[in-house]
Scaffold this active site. Sequence first.
Site, PDB file in Angstrom:
ATOM      1  N   ARG A 179       3.047   6.012  -3.022  1.00 37.00           N
ATOM      2  CA  ARG A 179       4.187   6.852  -3.393  1.00 37.00           C
ATOM      3  C   ARG A 179       4.465   6.771  -4.886  1.00 37.00           C
ATOM      4  O   ARG A 179       4.783   7.784  -5.520  1.00 37.00           O
ATOM      5  CB  ARG A 179       5.421   6.430  -2.584  1.00 37.00           C
ATOM      6  N   LYS A 193      -4.644   6.086  14.293  1.00 38.62           N
ATOM      7  CA  LYS A 193      -4.771   5.405  13.006  1.00 38.62           C
ATOM      8  C   LYS A 193      -6.257   5.331  12.646  1.00 38.62           C
ATOM      9  O   LYS A 193      -7.043   6.191  13.035  1.00 38.62           O
ATOM     10  CB  LYS A 193      -4.139   4.020  13.095  1.00 38.62           C
ATOM     11  N   ARG A 220      -5.829   2.051  18.040  1.00 39.57           N
ATOM     12  CA  ARG A 220      -5.497   0.623  17.982  1.00 39.57           C
ATOM     13  C   ARG A 220      -5.078   0.049  19.325  1.00 39.57           C
ATOM     14  O   ARG A 220      -5.301  -1.144  19.574  1.00 39.57           O
ATOM     15  CB  ARG A 220      -4.418   0.382  16.913  1.00 39.57           C
ATOM     16  N   ASP A 244       2.481  -0.419  12.547  1.00 46.89           N
ATOM     17  CA  ASP A 244       1.343  -1.055  11.880  1.00 46.89           C
ATOM     18  C   ASP A 244       1.229  -2.540  12.218  1.00 46.89           C
ATOM     19  O   ASP A 244       0.172  -3.144  12.009  1.00 46.89           O
ATOM     20  CB  ASP A 244       1.436  -0.883  10.355  1.00 46.89           C
ATOM     21  N   LYS A 301       0.839  -1.208   0.000  1.00 51.37           N
ATOM     22  CA  LYS A 301       0.000   0.000   0.000  1.00 51.37           C
ATOM     23  C   LYS A 301       0.869   1.251   0.000  1.00 51.37           C
ATOM     24  O   LYS A 301       0.629   2.189  -0.766  1.00 51.37           O
ATOM     25  CB  LYS A 301      -0.911  -0.003   1.223  1.00 51.37           C
ATOM     26  N   SER A 302       1.877   1.279   0.850  1.00 47.95           N
ATOM     27  CA  SER A 302       2.732   2.454   0.970  1.00 47.95           C
ATOM     28  C   SER A 302       3.506   2.719  -0.313  1.00 47.95           C
ATOM     29  O   SER A 302       3.631   3.870  -0.760  1.00 47.95           O
ATOM     30  CB  SER A 302       3.716   2.274   2.129  1.00 47.95           C
ATOM     31  N   SER A 355       4.640   9.902   9.941  1.00 46.04           N
ATOM     32  CA  SER A 355       5.719  10.166   8.987  1.00 46.04           C
ATOM     33  C   SER A 355       5.164  10.618   7.640  1.00 46.04           C
ATOM     34  O   SER A 355       5.911  11.154   6.811  1.00 46.04           O
ATOM     35  CB  SER A 355       6.568   8.912   8.796  1.00 46.04           C
ATOM     36  N   GLN A 356       3.867  10.419   7.411  1.00 50.74           N
ATOM     37  CA  GLN A 356       3.279  10.822   6.135  1.00 50.74           C
ATOM     38  C   GLN A 356       3.338  12.329   5.925  1.00 50.74           C
ATOM     39  O   GLN A 356       3.360  12.801   4.780  1.00 50.74           O
ATOM     40  CB  GLN A 356       1.839  10.330   6.034  1.00 50.74           C
ATOM     41  N   ARG A 379      -8.663  11.952  11.751  1.00 43.48           N
ATOM     42  CA  ARG A 379      -7.208  11.813  11.798  1.00 43.48           C
ATOM     43  C   ARG A 379      -6.520  13.145  11.488  1.00 43.48           C
ATOM     44  O   ARG A 379      -6.994  13.932  10.680  1.00 43.48           O
ATOM     45  CB  ARG A 379      -6.754  10.710  10.844  1.00 43.48           C
TER      46      ARG A 379
END
Length: 416
Positions: A15, A325, A329, A298, A10-11, A156-157, A109
């Site tokens: 990107r 998240k 969580r 994660d 996904k990451s 970090s996004q 979020r």
Amino acid sequence: MTIVDIPGSKSVTARALFLAAASRGTTVLRRPLVSDDSTGFAEGLATLGYRLEREADRWTVEGRPAGPAVEEASVFCRDGATTARFLPALAAAGRGVFHFDASAQMRRRPLGPLTGALRELGVTLVHHGEEGHHPLTVHADGIKGGHVTLDAGLSSQFLTALLLVGPLTAEGLTITVTDLVSAPYVEITLAMMERFGVRADREGNTFSVPARPYTATDYTVEPDASTASYFLAAAALTGRSVTVPGLGSGSLQGDLRFAEVLGRMGADVTLTADQVTVTGAPGGRLAGVTVTMRDISDTVPTLAAIAPFADGPVRVEDVYNTRIKECDRLEACAENLRALGVPVRLGRDWIEIHPARPRPAPIACHGDHRIAMAFSVTGLRTPGITLDDPGCVRKTFPGFHQALDDLRTAWQRQDR
């Protein structure tokens, strides 16, 4: 040994889509993740006027370094954090008026550190509800560049979005980070930027990105290491063996380090250049462990889901960011473990799980794919566990339940 094919990261897919859209030329993405998050990102790009063609295992993106091809657009980001955080930054580098909104889950979020940094760089944007959250409107007129200070301690996004857009600024971008969580995801970003022709320099907590166009490329997306964690954990929990091809020592993804955690708990872990294999100890024996998971947060639900079967307490530390998240969580793991009859202690940024034989119970997924997938693994040794929202796995792995069932069936055949 049982081989499990894991869908694309996904990451990496998110990107790659950003980089392809920002590049000169046409990029081919091979084996991208096809899920709600990635298709939402692709549809967001299309709404902004980028040309994409999507086939099952091959997506083609025509880049536009100048930014979106339309002067006004409204993008719905669904539940996707990368979509909701990366696309406003991409739009800001163009010219026009661009509206962004997201699901109720994503609206909760945070976005403020990123949008605050964009404002520091001269971008005009407005939050229409709670400050620092979606929905928002970007009044884009390009980004001059310069220096900005960023707190990336919640995600970090925020840093990744600025790094990715840096080459599209007029003068380049220098970012000083005061706090950073999930640092391996930033390493993914830097490595992928270099694959698309732009090298960012790092000196301590300061990142420098030149104003230089990206170059389109042919890019193959590696399997998702976070998704792989459920199948590797399944092997450790059952005393079986699982091999995931495509995830080896050269992987970009820090979440592959979850295999090391399983190794500390007693599983045998073999990592080669192009695959990882985990073999559980006989009977699925697991040792208690204390582990800091700030950089691989994660996978916290994955560890929590198998922790009751360890021979001692399992304590996870320095994971406050898991509280913001798709759901909180830490609370969700504690709630579900207690429903299973497992003793849990919980702090602001830690969870401690004590050994207990879980009893069957319904799992509250809170719309979070990682909670659903993690506690499905618990069900391998606790028949009768059910999920209140099994379909939420579509966010990253629509075929998860079938894949886990196929794995169980393969192991049963081996026993005959």
